[in-house]
Scaffold this active site. Structure first.
Site, short mmCIF file in Angstrom:
data_model
loop_
_atom_site.label_atom_id
_atom_site.label_comp_id
_atom_site.label_asym_id
_atom_site.label_seq_id
_atom_site.Cartn_x
_atom_site.Cartn_y
_atom_site.Cartn_z
CE LYS A 35 47.76 40.74 40.69
NZ LYS A 35 47.26 39.32 42.16
CD GLU B 164 48.99 28.80 29.67
OE1 GLU B 164 47.34 27.95 29.92
OE2 GLU B 164 49.83 28.43 30.95
CB CYS C 30 46.05 25.56 32.07
SG CYS C 30 47.76 25.69 32.12
CD GLU D 53 40.37 25.52 33.42
OE1 GLU D 53 40.08 26.53 33.69
OE2 GLU D 53 41.02 25.74 33.34
P1 NDP Z 1 42.77 34.90 38.16
O1 NDP Z 1 42.36 34.65 35.95
O2 NDP Z 1 41.18 35.74 38.12
O3 NDP Z 1 43.63 34.97 38.56
C1 NDP Z 1 44.49 34.94 38.19
C2 NDP Z 1 46.31 36.37 38.57
O4 NDP Z 1 45.31 37.77 37.64
C3 NDP Z 1 45.93 36.50 39.40
O5 NDP Z 1 47.05 36.90 39.60
C4 NDP Z 1 44.22 37.71 39.36
O6 NDP Z 1 44.82 38.35 40.78
C5 NDP Z 1 44.73 38.29 38.57
N1 NDP Z 1 43.47 39.06 38.43
C6 NDP Z 1 42.39 38.81 38.07
N2 NDP Z 1 41.04 40.42 38.50
C7 NDP Z 1 42.29 40.54 37.47
C8 NDP Z 1 42.05 41.87 36.74
N3 NDP Z 1 40.77 42.61 36.20
N4 NDP Z 1 43.38 42.55 35.95
C9 NDP Z 1 44.21 41.81 35.54
N5 NDP Z 1 44.63 40.91 36.53
C10 NDP Z 1 43.87 40.52 37.57
O7 NDP Z 1 41.75 33.03 38.66
P2 NDP Z 1 42.06 32.52 39.73
O8 NDP Z 1 41.71 33.12 40.31
O9 NDP Z 1 40.52 33.78 39.86
O10 NDP Z 1 41.01 31.21 39.38
C11 NDP Z 1 39.91 30.95 38.71
C12 NDP Z 1 39.48 30.07 37.53
O11 NDP Z 1 40.73 30.70 36.88
C13 NDP Z 1 40.31 28.88 37.95
O12 NDP Z 1 38.95 28.02 38.93
C14 NDP Z 1 40.47 27.97 36.96
O13 NDP Z 1 39.29 27.73 36.05
C15 NDP Z 1 41.42 29.26 36.31
N6 NDP Z 1 42.62 29.22 36.03
C16 NDP Z 1 43.37 29.02 35.28
C17 NDP Z 1 44.80 28.63 34.97
C18 NDP Z 1 45.23 28.26 34.44
O14 NDP Z 1 47.11 27.74 34.52
N7 NDP Z 1 45.33 28.84 33.46
C19 NDP Z 1 45.17 29.02 36.63
C20 NDP Z 1 44.64 29.18 37.62
C21 NDP Z 1 43.40 29.77 37.62
P3 NDP Z 1 44.02 37.78 42.39
O15 NDP Z 1 44.96 36.55 42.39
O16 NDP Z 1 44.75 38.70 42.73
O17 NDP Z 1 42.33 37.92 41.90
#
Ligand code: NDP
Length: 501
Positions: A200, A274, A308, A405
């Site tokens: 996903k 991660e 990240c 972050e």
């Molecule tokens: P999320 O952690 O919410 O999203 C990452 C993935 O998880 C997406 O595919 C998201 O789907 C999915 N997801 C969301 N909610 C759930 C759930 N309850 N159960 C399972 N999967 C879920 O990140 P965001 O997109 O909201 O970004 C928010 C913050 O996260 C950023 O500002 C940044 O700080 C951090 N981030 C960190 C990353 C890294 O590389 N470690 C990468 C991206 C973000 P969907 O997108 O459809 O919500």
């Protein structure tokens, strides 16, 4: 009609026609529409305009995908295939990615907003080497044999060994900052280990995953082995909660990672997480200013800081603090802002309007708490999701900007006087993904490295990764490691076999 500025590259015809497709879900080697008409708009961050829509998968859609993956797993079509044959298919997948590299890079830039240079040379350019590295591990999965001392039946002999068996259906949940690249980090070790997968992608960046799955099947992946469902967080949650999913591999925010861990604990679901980072870079007094500033730019502003591993907290020895802040601010003020499809622009839009608002909120809160913005800090007056690259000083360690972050083009810079103070500041975070140290003093390097609580410590570099080098976090930056020769371990169970004879 949008005019393409002269510096921008025009999308390939294959890219335009791919984006315009009536996108579905990829389940059991065929495109299927979702059970409902619910769709998500996909935006080009450079214009702020919607460019296409994808299915917003329901629980029933996720269930169909998981059942297809489960059927494929149980049939043994992939898990029982000779490892060398699995390896050959995955190597052909790398060839497919290489052959379609420009198309994938353009799709990534148009959907994510990032520089086409990064899409070409990092996201897509690094993919074949990564796929080939992991594909090579397919034929190196081994167990152990060992002598035992079981004395229940006098004189009985035993042969004992372990086998590594694929864990089952893997739910792979990917973020939006490097959608295809991190998607591959999630699916490749699972496939190499013999698992089947439901991927996903993030709801904001689903497009490259939809192209990637076609390339994997063109390479010979059997039906049901890799499935892609597009959708929002509810689809991710449905994947986590599905009883036929044996493992979740996730990259994203710490908050969502914790929510997944909570759901997973109910049925002791295996997880690799991660998560985020609030990563320090420490510049000692001998660090040459020019090299230090280049390092800070690469560490803090690469991919618009949506990394990240990014170094977002810079700690600089008092002796070089003033010239460092001046040189960094000058460099940041000199960056050109423009769309990712313009290879000459150095700052590109962030991924979404929502994310831009979050970053602007962090900047406002830094100002409110008394920090000073010495470069950037504004939202450029142009369409698209742009934020000026920003340098913040005088941010106390308890300010939100020093702790949370931001995941955008923003760094804080803070002076330090002693080694103890530098280490204390660097480790003063709940996270522990990466850190870097900038010095040519070998003794100091060897003193600092063991004291930094981070999964990766770079010396005189930042943000460099390699398929052979394990990557993951201490503390709230996650559980488990991507990359390296052990990366398949968490996609398998160890079975002990004891034969009496
Ligand atoms: P999320 O952690 O919410 O999203 C990452 C993935 O998880 C997406 O595919 C998201 O789907 C999915 N997801 C969301 N909610 C759930 C759930 N309850 N159960 C399972 N999967 C879920 O990140 P965001 O997109 O909201 O970004 C928010 C913050 O996260 C950023 O500002 C940044 O700080 C951090 N981030 C960190 C990353 C890294 O590389 N470690 C990468 C991206 C973000 P969907 O997108 O459809 O919500």
């Amino acid at each position: 009609m949008d005019m393409i500025a002269p510096e921008q590259i025009s999308p390939l015809d294959t890219v335009s026609s791919f984006i315009r497709r009536d996108h579905g879900l990829f389940i059991d080697n065929e495109w299927q529409q979702g059970g409902s008409t619910d769709r998500l708009s996909v935006f080009d961050p450079a214009t702020g305009q919607a460019i296409t829509t994808v299915v917003n998968a329901s629980e029933a859609d996720v269930d169909r995908a998981v059942k297809a993956a489960y059927k494929a797993f149980e049939s043994g079509v992939w898990s029982a295939m000779a490892p060398a044959e699995r390896e050959r298919i995955l190597l052909r997948f790398a060839d497919q990615v290489e052959a379609n590299a420009e198309e994938l890079a353009q799709i990534e830039t148009l959907n994510q907003g990032k520089s086409i240079n990064i899409a070409r040379f990092v996201d897509v350019g690094g993919a074949p080497a990564y796929i080939r590295y992991i594909a090579g591990l397919t034929t190196k999965i081994t167990g152990e044999t060992f002598d035992v001392s079981i004395g229940v039946i006098p004189g009985a002999k035993y042969t004992t060994y372990t086998r590594r068996e694929p864990v089952g259906v893997v739910g792979a949940i990917a973020p939006w900052n490097f959608p295809m690249m991190i998607g591959l980090w999630k699916i490749m070790p699972a496939l190499a280990a013999g698992c089947t997968v439901v991927l996903k992608p993030s709801e904001v960046t689903p497009l490259t995953s939809l192209r990637l799955v076609e390339l994997a099947h063109a390479a010979g992946l059997p039906a049901g082995v890799l499935n892609v469902v597009t959708g929002d967080g509810k689809a991710g949650k449905a994947l986590v909660d599905h009883p036929l999913v044996s493992k979740i591999t996730f990259t994203g925010s710490t908050a969502t990672g914790k929510a997944i861990a909570r759901s997973a604990s109910d049925r002791l679901l295996r997880t690799s997480l991660e998560l985020g980072g609030k990563n320090p870079a420490i510049f000692l007094k001998d660090a040459p200013i020019e090299q230090a500033v280049q390092g800070a730019m690469l560490g803090g502003f690469f991919n618009n800081g949506q990394v990240c591993a990014a170094s977002s907290r810079l700690y600089v020895a008092r002796e070089i603090y003033e010239p460092f802040v001046k040189a960094l601010s000058d460099a940041v003020n000199g960056m050109s802002i423009g769309p990712g499809m313009d290879p000459t622009s150095q700052v590109n839009p962030v991924v979404s309007a929502l994310h831009r608002e979050k970053i602007m909120g962090h900047i406002a809160s830094a100002r409110d708490q008394g920090a000073r913005i010495v470069a950037g800090g504004e939202q450029p007056d142009r369409p698209g999701f742009y934020v000026q690259p920003t340098v913040v000083v005088d941010a106390a360690r308890d300010f939100a900007i020093s702790r949370l972050e931001v995941f955008g083009p923003l760094v804080t810079v803070t002076p330090f006087d002693t080694e103890e103070e530098a280490i204390d500041l660097a480790n003063d975070t709940q996270m522990g993904l990466t850190a870097s140290l900038w010095t040519n003093d070998l003794k100091k390097t060897m003193d600092y490295v063991p004291r930094l609580k981070a999964g990766t410590v770079w010396v005189n570099s930042h943000n460099l990764i390699d398929p052979a080098m394990p990557f993951g976090g201490y503390k709230e930056s996650g559980i488990g490691r991507d990359f390296g020769i052990h990366s398949l371990d968490s996609y398998s169970e160890v079975k002990s076999v004891c034969i009496a004879h």
